[in-house]
Motif scaffolding. Structure first.
Motif, short mmCIF file in Angstrom:
data_model
loop_
_atom_site.label_atom_id
_atom_site.label_comp_id
_atom_site.label_asym_id
_atom_site.label_seq_id
_atom_site.Cartn_x
_atom_site.Cartn_y
_atom_site.Cartn_z
N TYR A 1 -19.32 -3.09 11.79
CA TYR A 1 -18.19 -2.90 12.69
C TYR A 1 -17.34 -1.72 12.27
O TYR A 1 -16.98 -1.56 11.09
CB TYR A 1 -17.35 -4.18 12.75
CG TYR A 1 -18.13 -5.31 13.34
CD1 TYR A 1 -18.20 -5.48 14.71
CD2 TYR A 1 -18.87 -6.17 12.52
CE1 TYR A 1 -18.96 -6.50 15.27
CE2 TYR A 1 -19.63 -7.19 13.07
CZ TYR A 1 -19.67 -7.34 14.44
OH TYR A 1 -20.44 -8.33 14.99
N HIS B 1 -18.12 2.56 9.25
CA HIS B 1 -18.26 1.12 9.33
C HIS B 1 -17.65 0.49 8.08
O HIS B 1 -17.79 1.03 6.98
CB HIS B 1 -19.73 0.70 9.44
CG HIS B 1 -20.38 1.13 10.71
ND1 HIS B 1 -21.05 2.32 10.83
CD2 HIS B 1 -20.45 0.53 11.92
CE1 HIS B 1 -21.51 2.45 12.07
NE2 HIS B 1 -21.16 1.38 12.75
N THR C 1 -13.54 1.05 17.57
CA THR C 1 -14.00 0.71 18.92
C THR C 1 -13.05 1.18 20.01
O THR C 1 -13.33 0.99 21.19
CB THR C 1 -14.18 -0.81 19.06
OG1 THR C 1 -12.93 -1.47 18.79
CG2 THR C 1 -15.23 -1.33 18.09
N ARG D 1 -20.73 -3.42 19.54
CA ARG D 1 -19.92 -2.72 18.55
C ARG D 1 -18.65 -3.47 18.24
O ARG D 1 -18.08 -3.33 17.15
CB ARG D 1 -19.56 -1.31 19.05
CG ARG D 1 -20.73 -0.34 19.14
CD ARG D 1 -20.25 0.99 19.68
NE ARG D 1 -19.19 1.54 18.85
CZ ARG D 1 -19.38 2.30 17.78
NH1 ARG D 1 -20.61 2.60 17.40
NH2 ARG D 1 -18.37 2.76 17.09
N ALA E 1 -20.47 4.47 23.51
CA ALA E 1 -19.78 3.41 22.78
C ALA E 1 -19.07 2.43 23.71
O ALA E 1 -19.02 1.21 23.43
CB ALA E 1 -18.77 4.02 21.80
#
Length: 459
Positions: A63, A57, A66, A228, A222
């Motif tokens: 964040y 992150h 992704t 996310r 995810a």
């Protein structure tokens, strides 16, 4: 009203470059290569520190990475670079991708526009908010657009044997380009659709072999956690889901209905474009539809609208193209950064969504394959002998074309020269900050905390 001498043209270009430089350096906040920092930190932790892809992150935020695991695999060269070199490479890769996109959209006669028009075009492109954000974030969407348009060029020029490879690779890096496989099916190009699917599947399988745990986590967990990526109601989310979220409507049935209706419109319009042999318009419509139906479409994702402007110019609508393009240069949606309530907030905060929806519904298709270019003077039915400054008119044409027709953007006006379905035509994500506001404690801000790394890779 353009300069008649080379000296005047050089002075005008230099003046425009100065204006663009001042604008991009002072009006919008720079994005501080936030997304590139995500890619860089993820790859370095994965390769050099034994960490997992989705554990990283950006400091000060929640964040991280992704994209599908294959995207991390393609970014492995970042593990060999320091941060400064990574930024330089990102800029060079995006410049190369932009050159490829412009080359495809301009068609085989791209040299006829000359350095002056290309310089004006680049100045205009530098003002385009999705494009300048793509560079400033260090994003990958421009590269994906180049891959997809490469397939457009292959299909249009009769080289369909390898068509689908670019779409497949793009879909393996990010899921949104997978809609272009649907376009291939609508167009009856089953071989290309199958090839694209096979390439995407092979790339995904390769990533699963390289890191089985990361692949399992992404496809089972995810992928379904939109948190996310960022808040759905954030003003930068210019998708249909973003519009509904800002209205307080977070239920999936309403969003699913809106997506279904949008896909029906897209299928109808894209099929019509393919029947007319207009591959440029078909790909442009698919890019617009993908931006609308994706749960999250940040402003920098709207580089997928660039082919739509090429279609508008080719179809003889430079004023409409210029007006819509100008709005997309203004960062107007950020005026509703804090409060998108009321009629004004509903209309203003979703401005880019309305433009995308309008392009999906109203983009002209099936235009003449012979592109009219701005001429130095009007041509009458009794055409004079052609010259380098005044090309011969199309046989049977009695219309003049004014030189004021968005001359600066005419470089993309010949898009139909290449992306036609009947062979060669003849020649004639992370959550961003507000761009007009001071830096706020939001994800992807340029705060000192978000500028550091949790790892300090060895140089």
């Amino acid at each position: 009203m353009r300069p008649r001498t080379d000296r005047g043209r050089v002075l005008l270009v230099l003046a425009l470059v100065a204006v663009v430089t001042v604008f991009t350096a002072t009006v919008p906040l720079l994005r501080d290569f936030f997304d590139l920092r995500v890619y860089y930190g993820t790859v370095h932790m994965w390769v050099h520190h034994g960490g997992r892809i989705y554990d990283y992150h950006v400091p000060g935020t929640s964040y991280g990475f992704t994209y599908p695991p294959f995207a991390a695999l393609t970014m492995l060269p970042l593990a060999l670079l320091d941060r400064t070199s990574a930024i330089v490479v990102s800029l060079l890769v995006n410049l190369a991708a932009l050159a490829a996109v412009l080359r495809i959209l301009a068609g085989p006669g791209w040299r006829r526009h000359g350095w002056f028009r290309w310089a004006l075009c680049l100045c205009l492109l530098a003002l385009f908010e999705p494009l300048r954000d793509t560079f400033s974030f260090g994003q990958v969407n421009l590269v994906l657009l180049a891959l997809v348009l490469g397939d457009c060029w292959l299909l249009a020029t009769g080289r369909g044997r390898w068509a689908g490879a670019g779409i497949g690779l793009a879909a393996a890096v990010k899921l949104t380009p997978a809609l272009f496989i649907g376009l291939l099916l609508i167009a009856g190009r089953r071989r290309a659709a199958g090839f694209a699917t096979a390439v995407a599947a092979a790339a995904t399988a390769l990533a699963a072999w390289a890191d089985p745990r990361a692949s399992h986590f992404y496809w089972t967990e995810a992928l379904w956690e939109t948190g996310r990526v960022g808040r759905l109601d954030y003003v930068s989310n210019q998708s249909l889901q973003g519009v509904l979220a800002r209205l307080g409507e977070t239920g999936r049935p309403l969003w699913a209905t809106a997506v279904l209706l949008t896909l029906c419109v897209w299928a109808w319009r894209a099929r019509g474009a393919v029947k007319a042999g207009d591959w440029t318009a078909a790909f442009a419509l698919t890019g617009a539809a993908a931006c609308l139906v994706s749960p999250i479409t940040w402003v920098h994702h709207l580089v997928w609208l660039l082919p739509s402007f090429a279609v508008l110019l080719r179809a003889g609508h430079p004023r409409i193209a210029g007006a819509l393009y100008a709005v997309l240069c203004t960062s107007v949606v950020w005026l509703w950064f804090d409060d998108a309530s009321g009629i004004g907030g509903f209309l203003g905060s979703n401005t880019y969504t309305w433009i995308t929806l309008g392009l999906l519904i109203g983009l002209p298709t099936g235009q003449s394959r012979l592109v009219r270019l701005p001429l130095a003077r009007s041509l009458s039915t009794t055409a004079a002998a052609p010259s380098p400054e005044s090309p011969a008119a199309t046989a049977g044409s009695d219309q003049s074309v004014p030189s004021a027709d968005f001359d600066a953007a005419a470089t993309t006006g010949a898009a139909g020269d290449v992306c036609r379905g009947r062979g060669l035509a003849r020649s004639p994500s992370s959550e961003p900050t507000g761009s007009t506001r001071p830096a706020a404690p939001k994800p992807q801000s340029s705060s000192p905390r978000a500028s550091s790394y949790t790892v300090d890779p060895a140089s």
